[in-house]
Design a protein around this motif. Structure first.
Motif, short mmCIF file in Angstrom:
data_model
loop_
_atom_site.label_atom_id
_atom_site.label_comp_id
_atom_site.label_asym_id
_atom_site.label_seq_id
_atom_site.Cartn_x
_atom_site.Cartn_y
_atom_site.Cartn_z
N ARG A 296 58.35 35.20 54.26
CA ARG A 296 56.22 34.53 54.74
C ARG A 296 55.67 35.25 53.59
NH1 ARG A 296 58.41 32.56 58.50
NH2 ARG A 296 57.78 32.59 60.56
N VAL A 297 54.93 34.51 53.25
CA VAL A 297 54.29 34.13 51.90
C VAL A 297 52.74 35.31 52.01
CG1 VAL A 297 55.42 32.54 50.25
CG2 VAL A 297 53.62 31.80 52.07
N GLY A 298 52.41 35.01 53.33
CA GLY A 298 51.50 35.78 53.93
C GLY A 298 51.30 37.08 54.74
N GLY A 299 50.78 37.87 55.39
CA GLY A 299 50.46 39.09 55.85
C GLY A 299 52.17 39.16 56.87
N LEU A 300 52.32 39.99 57.05
CA LEU A 300 53.19 40.57 58.24
C LEU A 300 52.90 41.37 59.55
CD1 LEU A 300 57.13 40.78 58.00
CD2 LEU A 300 55.80 42.24 59.51
N VAL A 301 52.84 41.01 60.99
CA VAL A 301 52.32 42.30 61.57
C VAL A 301 53.60 42.36 62.20
CG1 VAL A 301 51.41 42.74 64.53
CG2 VAL A 301 50.39 40.79 61.76
N ASN A 302 54.32 43.86 62.82
CA ASN A 302 55.43 43.93 63.37
C ASN A 302 55.00 45.06 64.43
OD1 ASN A 302 57.91 44.82 64.09
ND2 ASN A 302 58.63 45.79 62.42
N ILE A 303 55.27 44.43 65.20
CA ILE A 303 54.73 45.45 66.97
C ILE A 303 56.49 45.96 66.88
CG2 ILE A 303 53.99 45.03 69.20
CD1 ILE A 303 51.95 42.77 67.90
N THR A 304 55.91 46.89 67.40
CA THR A 304 57.53 47.53 68.67
C THR A 304 56.64 47.71 70.08
OG1 THR A 304 57.86 48.71 66.01
CG2 THR A 304 58.82 49.22 68.62
N GLY A 305 58.26 47.60 70.61
CA GLY A 305 58.05 47.60 72.04
C GLY A 305 58.61 48.85 72.88
N ILE A 306 57.36 49.19 74.52
CA ILE A 306 58.33 50.45 74.36
C ILE A 306 59.67 50.35 74.85
CG2 ILE A 306 55.76 50.65 75.33
CD1 ILE A 306 57.09 50.22 78.01
#
Length: 834
Positions: A296-306
């Motif tokens: 990606r050339v924008g941002g990144l949101v990395n969400i970790t699940g339980i």
């Protein structure tokens, strides 16, 4: 006889004088400093290279019978030797020593109550900082000592400060601050609060535990927390994508447990694509991020699940006046757990007051009245996850997601129009990911992972409208003007990812990360008009990625990370090189300077389409370097952070240039794909104060996003649709356990008119104040929480970004439909868990 006795006594006294006892007691002292102390304390004559011996630290608490015994003990594991010439001890580099002992420390950070791994925990090991991986694992090698002084912190948990011995499979447990027993008082340990920013350039972390106390408790608590952070657009209530630092549609990637979430269209900011019960950690990379991440050339949101509770059954239920949410965690054979979570709407989320019909005709045109929109919306999703660990410490997980939402509206034109106006959209998201992480005995870790996700999006527009012209006396029918349109758009996008990542601790101050991945993308786009197919496109693309990253702590004051990512496009037969660099300079104990820069490429593009009515649509395409170029962006970030006594101040400037934007225009003038460029300049300011158990913060973003496309009449930069000059966000959380109160306020200066006019009515300020109150009742067996959350307390009439629709009236005029943002919305919720 007396003569022999005198001789023996002289020999004994001489031996005793030579066997001078030596006592050493030190911790992590440099060898050169220790030798100087021994020289002064025991009147020794020493000769050594001060700079060379300063590289070695020793920890000793022992008595020795002679200096020789002391020196033998000190130097046994070091490449240093000594000789005695007369009364002088000569120390020198031992060239014969080719190996030396090293001490390995590896382990995992977990929640003390649920045994959940705590990803991206912050560790300070012997004064040097490091971060655990997504499974909370860490490892390092030391050649100076087998004892390690460790400080472990994680958002929303009590700080842990301890000393451990070298070894593997160490488990460090932290206690969450939200777990409280009246019979126990915790003293001498502070809580690491909910947000963390400024540790690295463009990086922010958020702890989801605090999100449940923010207004909007329930199904969108993950993004309620994100929207209040600097650099993430909140005004306009964009529900289709996250806009971070001026990124366009599809340029910000959202990962959940390793698979990609393609868009988050839900038409309501009360429901998000991620179940809040499943979220554990949120890592936000706003720009210029490390070489490990790409695509990606924008941002990144990395969400970790339980991962689920491996010790006991866990059940959570959440009920509000919109949805029902439930989670069940089942332990399996003490080392693994099965988690199931499900959400379903059961109440009509919209009424006719939530969407407005706006008349934007000329001042001399007759007004249109009595128009009403009848919306219909429903949503459901299912998460299933199985994860665990082996007896040897290896970890594994399988995570799945099935989500679906439907939205439609009918417009009743009861005055001068007759006919049907109808829009609908249907989204289906399916995703699967799995990984196995091997922990090697020598401290390295190898992670094998695979992920697949797909989005099926269907959009339909039906406009069979007839305007009744008046013949002058108010009774006749006159001339009829018809608008007929029946359009169906179908867009499918999928991504399969197979990767291998390795983390290798080379030394105490040196970490090497390298990995590779193979990614496959498939995209199809179909357009029908009156059941006749006019466009059908199917494209595939694949690429092989390789990255290498070297993290070096040059000193306690300077951290440097050098990275290189290369992507080889198999369908384009071309290499794309993406160097990355970042540095952290600890100016003082309170001030830190962060720098980062890098090149980023994107190989699938969510392009914009402008139809013949001037309305915007977005659909996914494969970059082919012909009509759709590969996106190329250059990121530059500079940040300064001050943190002292629970007060944080962060100042971060950013600049981005992006090439390869595409826009498909189809009207009377054009029917072609046009290429464009954009540039974003901005400044993020963040102030946060924690006082006791309470917290408050203010964030401000000053930014400008400009774009230039080939079809512009003048080749100058214009404001992008999502460009907003100012945005201010404030939040406060009060913890009077068992009562919790919170409020947040968002101000935005507005967006440009999508019709490329200078309408001041469209670009108007955004204001929204939300409040919430929660009461928690806790017993030994269950926890009950209830409360009230009110969104847009002042009922300010905001506009919703990217929900603007134009309906043509005649050849010169058109009527405009603009969806309003969330109105005054009270929400009552009840949460139950045991």
């Amino acid at each position: 006889m007396n003569r022999y006795l005198i001789i023996i006594l002289l020999l004994v006294s001489t031996c005793l004088s030579w066997a001078q006892p030596v006592e050493i007691n030190c911790q992590q002292k440099q060898l050169n400093e220790l030798l100087v102390e021994l020289r002064d304390s025991y009147d020794l004559q020493l000769s050594f290279d001060d700079e060379n011996l300063s590289r070695y630290k020793v920890s000793v608490s022992k008595n020795f019978s002679s200096p020789e015994n002391a020196f033998d003990y000190l130097l046994k594991d070091l490449p240093v030797a000594y000789e005695k010439a007369g009364e002088v001890f000569l120390f020198y580099q031992d060239r014969r020593t080719t190996t030396r002992s090293s001490f390995l420390l590896s382990g995992q950070v977990k929640d003390r109550l649920s045994s959940e791994a705590l990803p991206y925990s912050n560790l300070s090991v012997n004064g040097l900082g490091m971060v655990t991986d997504q499974q909370g694992l860490f490892s390092l090698v030391s050649v100076s000592d087998s004892l390690f002084h460790i400080r472990v912190s994680y958002l929303g948990y009590y700080l842990k400060d301890t000393v451990v011995k070298a070894g593997s499979h160490l488990v460090l447990t932290l206690t969450p601050s939200t777990y409280e027993l009246r019979e126990i008082q915790v003293e001498g340990s502070r809580v690491v609060k909910s947000l963390q920013t400024g540790n690295k350039a463009g990086v922010m972390r958020a702890n989801h535990q605090v999100a449940k106390y923010l207004p909007g408790n329930g199904d969108n608590s993950v993004f309620n927390l994100l929207r209040l952070q600097p650099g993430i657009l909140a005004a306009g209530e964009q529900s289709n994508d996250l806009v971070i630092w001026g990124s366009y549609e599809g340029q910000t990637q959202v990962l959940f447990d390793g698979f990609t979430l393609f868009g988050m269209k839900n038409f309501n900011d009360n429901i998000s694509a991620v179940n809040p019960f499943m979220a554990k950690d949120i890592l936000v990379l706003k720009g210029a991020y490390e070489a490990k991440y790409g695509g990606r050339v924008g941002g990144l949101v990395n969400i970790t699940g339980i991962d689920g509770d491996t010790r006991e059954l866990d059940l959570k239920l959440s009920l509000n006046n919109m949805t029902l949410n439930g989670l069940l965690s089942i332990p399996v054979k003490k080392r693994s757990a099965l988690v199931l979570a499900f959400r379903q709407t059961y109440y009509e989320l919209y009424d006719s007051r939530q969407l407005s019909f706006r008349n934007n005709r000329g001042v001399n045109s007759p007004a249109i009245t009595n128009q009403t929109i009848y919306p219909d919306y429903n949503f459901r999703d299912l998460n299933v996850k199985y994860s665990g660990s082996t007896s040897g410490g290896d970890m594994y997980s399988i995570s799945t997601l099935i989500a679906e939402d439907r939205f439609s509206n009918n417009l009743d034109l009861s005055d001068s129009w007759r006919g049907t106006y109808e829009d609908h959209e249907h989204n289906k998201q399916y995703a699967l990911s799995a990984f196995y992480q091997k922990n090697w005995d020598w401290g390295a870790r190898t992670k094998f992972s695979g992920a697949f996700s797909t989005l099926n999006k269907e959009v339909g527009t039906v406009r069979l409208l007839e305007r009744q012209r008046n013949n002058g006396n108010g009774m006749g029918s006159g001339h009829n003007n018809r608008i007929n349109k029946n359009q169906q758009l179908l867009n499918e996008v999928s991504e399969a990812n197979f990767s291998v990542d390795n983390q290798i601790p080379l030394a105490e101050k040196h970490q090497l990360t390298l990995g590779s991945s193979l990614i496959f993308n498939d995209v199809s786009f179909t357009e029908d008009s009156f059941d006749v197919q006019i466009v059908r496109q199917e494209h595939s693309g694949s690429r092989f990625n390789l990255y290498l990253e070297d993290a070096i702590s040059l000193s306690r004051m300077l951290e440097l990370k050098l990275g290189l990512r290369t992507s080889y496009s198999l369908n384009l037969n071309q290499f794309f090189w993406q160097p990355r660099i970042s540095a952290g300079i600890q100016l003082t104990n309170a001030f830190k300077l962060n720098l980062a820069a890098g090149i980023h490429n994107q190989f699938i593009n969510r392009s914009s389409l402008i139809d013949d009515d001037g309305n915007y649509h977005y659909y996914w395409l494969i970059c082919d370097e012909k009509t759709v170029p590969v996106l190329d962006a250059k990121h530059f970030v500079t940040g300064l952070t001050y943190h002292q006594n629970d007060f944080t101040f962060s100042l971060e400037s950013f600049y981005k240039e992006t090439e390869g934007l595409t826009r498909y225009i189809r009207n009377l003038r054009f029917e072609d794909v046009f290429e464009g460029q954009s540039k974003t300049t901005g400044l993020d300011v963040f102030l946060k104060q924690d006082f006791g158990a309470h917290s408050a913060w203010v964030s401000y973003t000053l930014s400008e996003t400009l774009e230039r496309f080939d079809y512009f009449q003048q080749q100058t930069y214009h404001r992008a649709l999502h460009d907003q000059r100012h945005e201010v966000k404030t939040a406060v959380l009060f913890n009077f356990n068992p009562f919790h109160f919170s409020a947040n306020y968002v101000y935005g200066s507005g967006f440009p008119d999508p019709r490329l006019t200078d309408s001041e009515d469209f670009e108007r300020d955004y204001h929204r104040l939300d409040v919430s109150a929660t009461y928690s009742w806790q017993t030994k067996s269950f926890v009950l929480e209830g409360g009230l959350s009110i969104l847009n307390l002042l009922d300010y009439n905001n506009l919703k970004y990217a929900n603007f629709i134009q309906v043509p009236d005649d050849q010169e005029l058109s009527i405009n439909l603009q969806a309003e943002a969330i109105p005054f919305t009270p929400t009552v919720f009840l949460n139950f868990s045991f």
